[in-house]
Design an enzyme around this catalytic site. Structure first.
Site, PDB file in Angstrom:
ATOM      1  NE  ARG A  45       2.685  -1.473 -46.806  1.00 14.50           N
ATOM      2  CZ  ARG A  45       1.846  -1.178 -47.782  1.00 14.50           C
ATOM      3  NH1 ARG A  45       2.294  -0.749 -48.945  1.00 14.50           N
ATOM      4  NH2 ARG A  45       0.545  -1.324 -47.613  1.00 14.50           N
ATOM      5  CB  THR A 103       3.581  -3.660 -39.609  1.00 12.58           C
ATOM      6  OG1 THR A 103       4.535  -4.088 -38.631  1.00 12.58           O
ATOM      7  CG2 THR A 103       3.730  -4.458 -40.886  1.00 12.58           C
ATOM      8  CD1 TRP A 127      12.850  -8.867 -33.045  1.00 16.48           C
ATOM      9  CD2 TRP A 127      13.699 -10.641 -34.115  1.00 16.48           C
ATOM     10  NE1 TRP A 127      12.569  -8.718 -34.386  1.00 16.48           N
ATOM     11  CE2 TRP A 127      13.078  -9.801 -35.065  1.00 16.48           C
ATOM     12  CE3 TRP A 127      14.292 -11.817 -34.561  1.00 16.48           C
ATOM     13  CZ2 TRP A 127      13.040 -10.090 -36.427  1.00 16.48           C
ATOM     14  CZ3 TRP A 127      14.253 -12.124 -35.924  1.00 16.48           C
ATOM     15  CH2 TRP A 127      13.630 -11.261 -36.834  1.00 16.48           C
ATOM     16  CB  SER A 156      22.287 -11.905 -36.725  1.00 13.03           C
ATOM     17  OG  SER A 156      22.676 -10.578 -36.840  1.00 13.03           O
ATOM     18  CG  HIS A 172      16.674  -9.181 -36.078  1.00  8.08           C
ATOM     19  ND1 HIS A 172      16.988  -9.343 -34.762  1.00  8.08           N
ATOM     20  CD2 HIS A 172      15.864  -8.089 -36.123  1.00  8.08           C
ATOM     21  CE1 HIS A 172      16.380  -8.411 -34.041  1.00  8.08           C
ATOM     22  NE2 HIS A 172      15.696  -7.631 -34.847  1.00  8.08           N
ATOM     23  NE  ARG A 222      14.634  -0.231 -37.301  1.00  6.08           N
ATOM     24  CZ  ARG A 222      13.868  -0.943 -36.499  1.00  6.08           C
ATOM     25  NH1 ARG A 222      14.313  -2.087 -36.039  1.00  6.08           N
ATOM     26  NH2 ARG A 222      12.676  -0.520 -36.166  1.00  6.08           N
ATOM     27  CB  CYS A 277       2.171  -7.852 -36.520  1.00 11.29           C
ATOM     28  SG  CYS A 277       2.163  -6.973 -38.089  1.00 11.29           S
ATOM     29  CB  CYS A 318       5.321  -9.166 -38.626  1.00 10.11           C
ATOM     30  SG  CYS A 318       5.139  -7.386 -38.515  1.00 10.11           S
TER      31      CYS A 318
HETATM   32  P1  FAD Z   1      14.366  -5.119 -32.663  1.00 12.23           P
HETATM   33  O1  FAD Z   1      14.572  -5.195 -34.142  1.00 12.23           O
HETATM   34  O2  FAD Z   1      13.064  -5.572 -32.112  1.00 12.23           O
HETATM   35  O3  FAD Z   1      15.542  -5.948 -32.014  1.00 12.23           O
HETATM   36  C1  FAD Z   1      15.530  -6.301 -30.623  1.00 12.23           C
HETATM   37  C2  FAD Z   1      16.987  -6.330 -30.163  1.00 12.23           C
HETATM   38  O4  FAD Z   1      17.687  -7.334 -30.871  1.00 12.23           O
HETATM   39  C3  FAD Z   1      17.745  -5.028 -30.428  1.00 12.23           C
HETATM   40  O5  FAD Z   1      17.607  -4.114 -29.378  1.00 12.23           O
HETATM   41  C4  FAD Z   1      19.167  -5.522 -30.552  1.00 12.23           C
HETATM   42  O6  FAD Z   1      19.726  -5.731 -29.285  1.00 12.23           O
HETATM   43  C5  FAD Z   1      19.010  -6.874 -31.190  1.00 12.23           C
HETATM   44  N1  FAD Z   1      19.142  -6.833 -32.656  1.00 12.23           N
HETATM   45  C6  FAD Z   1      18.525  -6.014 -33.534  1.00 12.23           C
HETATM   46  N2  FAD Z   1      18.850  -6.343 -34.788  1.00 12.23           N
HETATM   47  C7  FAD Z   1      19.683  -7.391 -34.709  1.00 12.23           C
HETATM   48  C8  FAD Z   1      20.357  -8.178 -35.658  1.00 12.23           C
HETATM   49  N3  FAD Z   1      20.215  -7.980 -36.964  1.00 12.23           N
HETATM   50  N4  FAD Z   1      21.151  -9.173 -35.208  1.00 12.23           N
HETATM   51  C9  FAD Z   1      21.297  -9.423 -33.888  1.00 12.23           C
HETATM   52  N5  FAD Z   1      20.657  -8.719 -32.942  1.00 12.23           N
HETATM   53  C10 FAD Z   1      19.879  -7.717 -33.342  1.00 12.23           C
HETATM   54  N6  FAD Z   1       8.186  -4.748 -38.231  1.00 12.23           N
HETATM   55  C11 FAD Z   1       7.684  -4.115 -39.322  1.00 12.23           C
HETATM   56  O7  FAD Z   1       7.482  -2.899 -39.296  1.00 12.23           O
HETATM   57  N7  FAD Z   1       7.435  -4.820 -40.480  1.00 12.23           N
HETATM   58  C12 FAD Z   1       7.654  -6.160 -40.562  1.00 12.23           C
HETATM   59  O8  FAD Z   1       7.382  -6.771 -41.605  1.00 12.23           O
HETATM   60  C13 FAD Z   1       8.150  -6.838 -39.412  1.00 12.23           C
HETATM   61  N8  FAD Z   1       8.342  -8.169 -39.419  1.00 12.23           N
HETATM   62  C14 FAD Z   1       8.737  -8.808 -38.276  1.00 12.23           C
HETATM   63  C15 FAD Z   1       8.863 -10.200 -38.280  1.00 12.23           C
HETATM   64  C16 FAD Z   1       9.219 -10.857 -37.122  1.00 12.23           C
HETATM   65  C17 FAD Z   1       9.327 -12.372 -37.147  1.00 12.23           C
HETATM   66  C18 FAD Z   1       9.448 -10.122 -35.922  1.00 12.23           C
HETATM   67  C19 FAD Z   1       9.814 -10.831 -34.647  1.00 12.23           C
HETATM   68  C20 FAD Z   1       9.359  -8.746 -35.918  1.00 12.23           C
HETATM   69  C21 FAD Z   1       8.994  -8.072 -37.077  1.00 12.23           C
HETATM   70  N9  FAD Z   1       8.870  -6.691 -37.109  1.00 12.23           N
HETATM   71  C22 FAD Z   1       8.403  -6.066 -38.238  1.00 12.23           C
HETATM   72  C23 FAD Z   1       9.326  -5.888 -35.959  1.00 12.23           C
HETATM   73  C24 FAD Z   1      10.783  -5.419 -36.106  1.00 12.23           C
HETATM   74  O9  FAD Z   1      11.647  -6.466 -36.494  1.00 12.23           O
HETATM   75  C25 FAD Z   1      11.337  -4.838 -34.814  1.00 12.23           C
HETATM   76  O10 FAD Z   1      11.181  -5.799 -33.796  1.00 12.23           O
HETATM   77  C26 FAD Z   1      10.659  -3.548 -34.396  1.00 12.23           C
HETATM   78  O11 FAD Z   1      10.756  -2.588 -35.419  1.00 12.23           O
HETATM   79  C27 FAD Z   1      11.325  -2.956 -33.130  1.00 12.23           C
HETATM   80  O12 FAD Z   1      12.692  -2.686 -33.408  1.00 12.23           O
HETATM   81  P2  FAD Z   1      13.773  -2.356 -32.314  1.00 12.23           P
HETATM   82  O13 FAD Z   1      14.709  -1.327 -32.889  1.00 12.23           O
HETATM   83  O14 FAD Z   1      13.132  -2.058 -31.019  1.00 12.23           O
HETATM   84  O15 FAD Z   1      14.670  -3.672 -32.146  1.00 12.23           O
END
Ligand code: FAD
Length: 459
Positions: free
Chosen positions: A187, A189, A200, A252, A255, A287, A385, A388
């Protein structure tokens, strides 16, 4: 080219058709349409349109799968969260309470699971103990015949590292611990910002076959991006061979799934007495809204469906093994073991698309896929984390297992109806991660319906 590739290709082609077919639509009006406008229609030239998947998943599969995942066999996952990051040193553990993982005390884990990390059924476990040399048991080998004994000995010699898509944790390490997945749900975090982006970024930039000159759209670690980057990126992606494109889409999709979960189980309110978790529509829109994400959001959601189909397909390939009379998803609790079996029966999925191609080329691609994917599984040790990291590791292992199954289709097809197989086997860890990873994607698809309804209700 083997049948695993065929399926990937069939699916990818169809998903790609879907994306191009919807490119000319008028700008959608409502908030729900802005996230979901492109997420409809056919994903495959068989029966796999998004609506069919939604119905199949949300009403038939999802409830059953949830029940299955609550059982002892699937809820305890052994993981080493203390492995050092092999790529860089400066990992700051974010220190947030919501990132903490509570491992099980040893008396909390059922004995049957502790003693059966690599094993399947009671009979089979006994056999292994007798042999004392076996480390793992094959997916179809639970009989006590002489043939089986030979097989068990054979497996001990079998180095299967060449089949594995993931760098598996050494679960015999003193640092590896059982985690009750139900008590440590995936969920929100609060893990975000440059640390999360770095993970990423490394995954997409260095491990998805992308040359440095091609810029990903909206990459937060790059500056000055515009429409031209988006166009260049997608024409590059379209120009890739379908398998490499599939790889990007799987990542993707994963993600997207993680981000759907954190939006669906968001920390809405915190008092000194309790925390309230629930759907955060704004987070979801940021998102996945087509306008807010310049068209990226709906694409990400389609990749999620793509991942769903790939993992479903892999599961359908191995489900017949779990139906064999001599196989048990062994926990030591006879009633629960039988119930698990009943639950896993009706998950079948029909397959249609096959493709034949150049064997040598397929072999090379498989190798590329495997190496890139193994690297991604190692990057999970750099996630700052623990919660995560836990779910990241589990889901990459699950997807790695799905790929291993799809790329082993010939081996699986040639396996004897009963008795041992020398060629293909799955560990308990792989089975648990495969089902749980698919459970996560299935939950995401269900959550999309919830978000769709919530978004419709605000307009
Ligand atoms: P991010 O999700 O960090 O994405 C970075 C960039 O990647 C975006 O700006 C966009 O350009 C691109 N992008 C975004 N989504 C996609 C997609 N689907 N396909 C292609 N490109 C994309 N957070 C939690 O709260 N709980 C969790 O359990 C959790 N687990 C995680 C597990 C891992 C392995 C990682 C690396 C991160 C995790 N996170 C978790 C963090 C979360 O995924 C995001 O990184 C964080 O919320 C910041 O989001 P953001 O909107 O800045 O973009």
């Amino acid at each position: 080219m083997d049948r695993g590739w065929g399926f990937l290709i069939g699916l990818l082609g169809a998903v790609w058709l879907l994306s191009s077919g919807h490119g000319e639509q008028q700008p959608p009006e409502t908030a729900a349409q802005r996230c979901f406008c492109q997420v409809s229609g056919y994903l495959d030239d068989c029966t796999c349109d998004v609506e069919t998947i939604d119905r199949f998943n949300n009403y038939r599969l999802f409830p059953r799968l949830q029940k299955l995942l609550e059982s002892d066999y699937f809820r305890y996952y052994k993981v080493n969260l203390k492995r050092p990051c092999p790529f860089w040193n400066d990992i700051s553990q974010c220190g947030r309470r919501d990132c903490a993982v509570k491992p099980c005390q040893s008396d909390e884990v059922p004995d049957g699971i502790k003693s059966a990390s690599y094993k399947y059924s009671e009979e089979a476990n006994n056999l292994i103990e007798e042999c004392e040399q076996a480390e793992r048991l094959g997916a179809v080998d639970e009989s006590l015949s002489e043939e089986t004994q030979k097989a068990v000995l054979q497996w001990t010699k079998h180095d299967d590292s060449s089949d594995n898509f993931c760098e598996a944790d050494d679960i015999q390490s003193p640092d590896a611990e059982y985690v009750d997945l139900l008590l440590n749900p995936e969920r929100y975090t609060g893990y975000k910002g440059p640390d999360a982006w770095k993970i990423w970024n490394v995954i997409y930039e260095e491990n998805c076959f992308k040359p440095q000159t091609i810029k990903r759209p909206l990459n937060p670690l790059a500056s000055g991006q515009g429409k031209s980057e988006e166009n260049t990126f997608y024409s590059w992606l379209e120009g890739l061979c379908v398998e490499k494109r599939a790889f990007y889409r799987l990542i993707s999709g994963l993600h997207a799934s993680i981000n759907v979960h954190l939006s669906a189980r968001y920390l809405l309110q915190e008092t000194w007495l309790e925390k309230k978790w629930g759907h955060n529509i704004t987070e979801f829109q940021q998102r996945f809204d087509g306008i807010l994400t310049q068209g990226e959001g709906p694409r990400r959601l389609k990749n999620l469906y793509f991942l769903y189909l790939i993992e479903l397909r892999a599961l359908s390939k191995v489900l017949p093994f779990f139906e064999r009379p001599d196989f048990q998803l062994f926990t030591g609790n006879k009633i629960q073991d039988e119930e698990n079996k009943m639950l896993s029966f009706p998950l079948h999925f029909d397959e249609n698309s096959f493709f034949a191609g150049d064997k040598k080329e397929a072999h090379k691609l498989k190798e590329d896929f495997r190496l890139h994917f193994r690297n991604i599984s190692r990057i999970m040790d750099c996630v700052g984390c623990f919660k995560c990291r836990l779910w990241g590791k589990l889901q990459t292992q699950g997807l790695g297992t799905a790929l291993k199954i799809l790329f082993s289709e010939k081996l699986i097809a040639n396996m004897p109806e009963s008795g041992p197989s020398y060629e293909f086997h799955l560990t308990r860890q792989e089975i648990v991660s495969l089902f749980n990873a698919f459970g996560r994607i299935s939950t995401s698809v269900k959550e999309l319906e919830n978000f769709r309804n919530l978004l419709q209700s605000i307009h």
